[in-house]
Write a protein that holds these residues in place. Structure first.
Motif, short mmCIF file in Angstrom:
data_model
loop_
_atom_site.label_atom_id
_atom_site.label_comp_id
_atom_site.label_asym_id
_atom_site.label_seq_id
_atom_site.Cartn_x
_atom_site.Cartn_y
_atom_site.Cartn_z
N THR A 160 -116.30 -17.21 -88.85
CA THR A 160 -116.63 -15.86 -88.41
C THR A 160 -117.00 -15.89 -86.94
N HIS A 161 -116.44 -14.93 -86.18
CA HIS A 161 -116.63 -14.89 -84.74
C HIS A 161 -117.03 -13.47 -84.35
N ARG A 162 -118.08 -13.34 -83.57
CA ARG A 162 -118.57 -12.01 -83.21
C ARG A 162 -118.07 -11.61 -81.83
N ILE A 163 -117.55 -10.39 -81.73
CA ILE A 163 -117.21 -9.78 -80.45
C ILE A 163 -118.36 -8.85 -80.09
N ASP A 164 -119.14 -9.21 -79.08
CA ASP A 164 -120.37 -8.52 -78.72
C ASP A 164 -120.06 -7.44 -77.68
N PHE A 165 -119.91 -6.21 -78.14
CA PHE A 165 -119.56 -5.12 -77.25
C PHE A 165 -120.61 -4.90 -76.16
N THR A 166 -121.87 -4.89 -76.57
CA THR A 166 -122.94 -4.58 -75.63
C THR A 166 -123.01 -5.61 -74.51
N GLU A 167 -122.87 -6.88 -74.86
CA GLU A 167 -122.93 -7.93 -73.84
C GLU A 167 -121.69 -7.91 -72.95
N LEU A 168 -120.53 -7.58 -73.54
CA LEU A 168 -119.28 -7.61 -72.78
C LEU A 168 -119.09 -6.40 -71.88
N ILE A 169 -119.40 -5.20 -72.38
CA ILE A 169 -119.09 -3.99 -71.62
C ILE A 169 -120.24 -2.98 -71.63
N ASP A 170 -121.37 -3.33 -72.23
CA ASP A 170 -122.56 -2.47 -72.24
C ASP A 170 -122.31 -1.11 -72.89
N ARG A 171 -121.49 -1.09 -73.94
CA ARG A 171 -121.28 0.12 -74.73
C ARG A 171 -121.16 -0.28 -76.19
N ASN A 172 -121.25 0.68 -77.10
CA ASN A 172 -121.19 0.36 -78.53
C ASN A 172 -120.47 1.48 -79.27
#
Length: 396
Positions: free
Chosen positions: A85-97
């Protein structure tokens, strides 16, 4: 019975209702005609992943209170393949959710807002017909109970879905339909159980794709790739849980929460775009103009983007600033539409299994997944598209 308004809107889905409310806020009159009852449109259960820009728009126009209380904010998604399982962290990557908030809940909020401000929605309007769109006085006719009615308008907005009356009227020498039918279906289930995950899980497996979503603390939504011609009767509860356990299996022994399945349905998957999205004084938006496979969670958000452009264009016209915005509605909207079509196709191609795929293609899928999960730039591309472009990005 004859009435008049500035913009006649066909369809009380998210596109039609939101357009009506945006026009109201701009001081522009509209009437919405809907073939179904209020109860029908508010109780038809459909998933809803709201892009960041969609959430911000609903908040800005005063429709965000219940969404903020009851919706689930997700700062990323999980990609699962080869037991990992691999998480794509929206907040860390582009600061949106994104926010998970069902489409029928959005419709409830929109109906309540329109009625509270005196908006006119004609439910159970039968036999809606469109007339005179090549003139300056288009009109809609329909039956309201036993009464024959006519609605005279300056413009007509067709927000009545793929099978509505509006899209076939978009004609002219430039008319083109672009279609791709996938040899895939999704079996969707609603489960009485606590959440299996804090964020959505998109799982690739040789037996087929699966998706773990959420609806509420007590009700969850899950999907399994299936044959598009399957019937729900072919999928017993035992078969469903067996497939979910197999396709979602991980090296650490994770399993989904099991509960009573209260709903099953099979959805075929296709991509579709109609060009242009306007003819004369008729404009189409949402599913009337385009369909995307659900893998990218773009359907509802594209409808919101369309009507945001269309409402702004009507505002320019009625403010006396000319017709350029209305004249260029199609190319403006299509820039975002084709971006979303590509992303949805890409997600679908990467995550599903295909009967005609050879070992080479299967390895390519895994290589793509591994790149997304190991490369920051690749993960950022997924995050930007999944969370959605800002609305002003399509208007510049």
């Amino acid at each position: 019975m004859v009435t008049r308004t500035q913009v006649g809107i066909i369809g009380a889905g998210p596109a039609g209702l939101l357009l009506s409310h945006l026009l109201h806020l701009a001081g522009i009159e509209s009437v919405v005609l809907e073939s179904r009852s209020r109860d029908d449109i508010e109780s038809t259960i459909r998933a809803g992943v709201l892009e960041h820009a969609t959430v911000e728009l609903l908040k800005a126009i005063g429709l965000g209170d219940r969404m903020q209380r009851e919706g689930a904010v997700h700062d990323g998604i999980y990609l699962r393949f080869n037991g990992g399982t691999h998480r794509i962290d929206f907040t860390e990557l582009i600061d949106r959710n994104i926010t998970v908030y069902a489409q029928h809940e959005v419709i409830k909020d929109l109906v309540a807002a329109r009625l509270a401000t005196g908006g006119q929605i004609v439910f159970e309007a039968d036999d809606v017909q469109v007339h005179d769109i090549d003139t300056e006085r288009p009109r809609l006719t329909y039956r309201d109970g036993e009464t024959e009615a006519a609605l005279h308008c300056d413009f007509i907005a067709g927000c009545d879905g793929f099978h509505g009356v509006s899209r076939p009227l978009i004609g002219g020498p430039q008319r083109q339909d672009f279609t791709r039918v996938y040899p895939l279906g999704w079996l969707g289930i609603l489960v009485e159980a606590p959440p299996s995950s804090d964020e959505l899980i998109y799982a690739h497996h040789e037996r087929g794709f699966s998706l773990v979503s959420t609806r509420s603390p007590e009700l969850q939504r899950m999907y399994l790739q299936c044959d598009p011609n399957d019937k729900v009767e072919q999928w017993s509860d035992d078969r469903i849980w067996s497939e979910l356990h197999t396709r979602l299996a991980t090296h650490d022994g994770w399993t989904p929460k099991v509960g009573r399945i209260v709903q099953k349905n099979v959805v075929a998957m296709r991509s579709f775009v109609a060009e242009p999205m306007q003819h004369g004084r008729l404009f189409i938006a949402g599913d009337a103009a385009h369909i995307v496979p659900p893998t990218g969670a773009k359907g509802l958000n594209l409808a919101v983007a369309d009507v945001q452009v269309l409402a702004r264009s009507f505002g320019e016209h009625y403010a006396g600033r000319g017709s350029q915005a209305l004249d260029t509605y199609t190319p403006t909207a299509l820039r975002r539409v084709w971006r979303a079509e590509h992303f949805s196709w890409w997600m679908t191609s990467m995550l599903h299994s295909f009967a005609d795929a050879d070992p080479f293609q299967q390895r390519l899928q895994l290589a793509q997944l591994e790149q997304v999960c190991s490369s920051r730039s690749a993960a950022r591309t997924l995050a930007e598209n999944y969370v959605g472009l800002p609305f002003n990005a399509q208007l510049n």
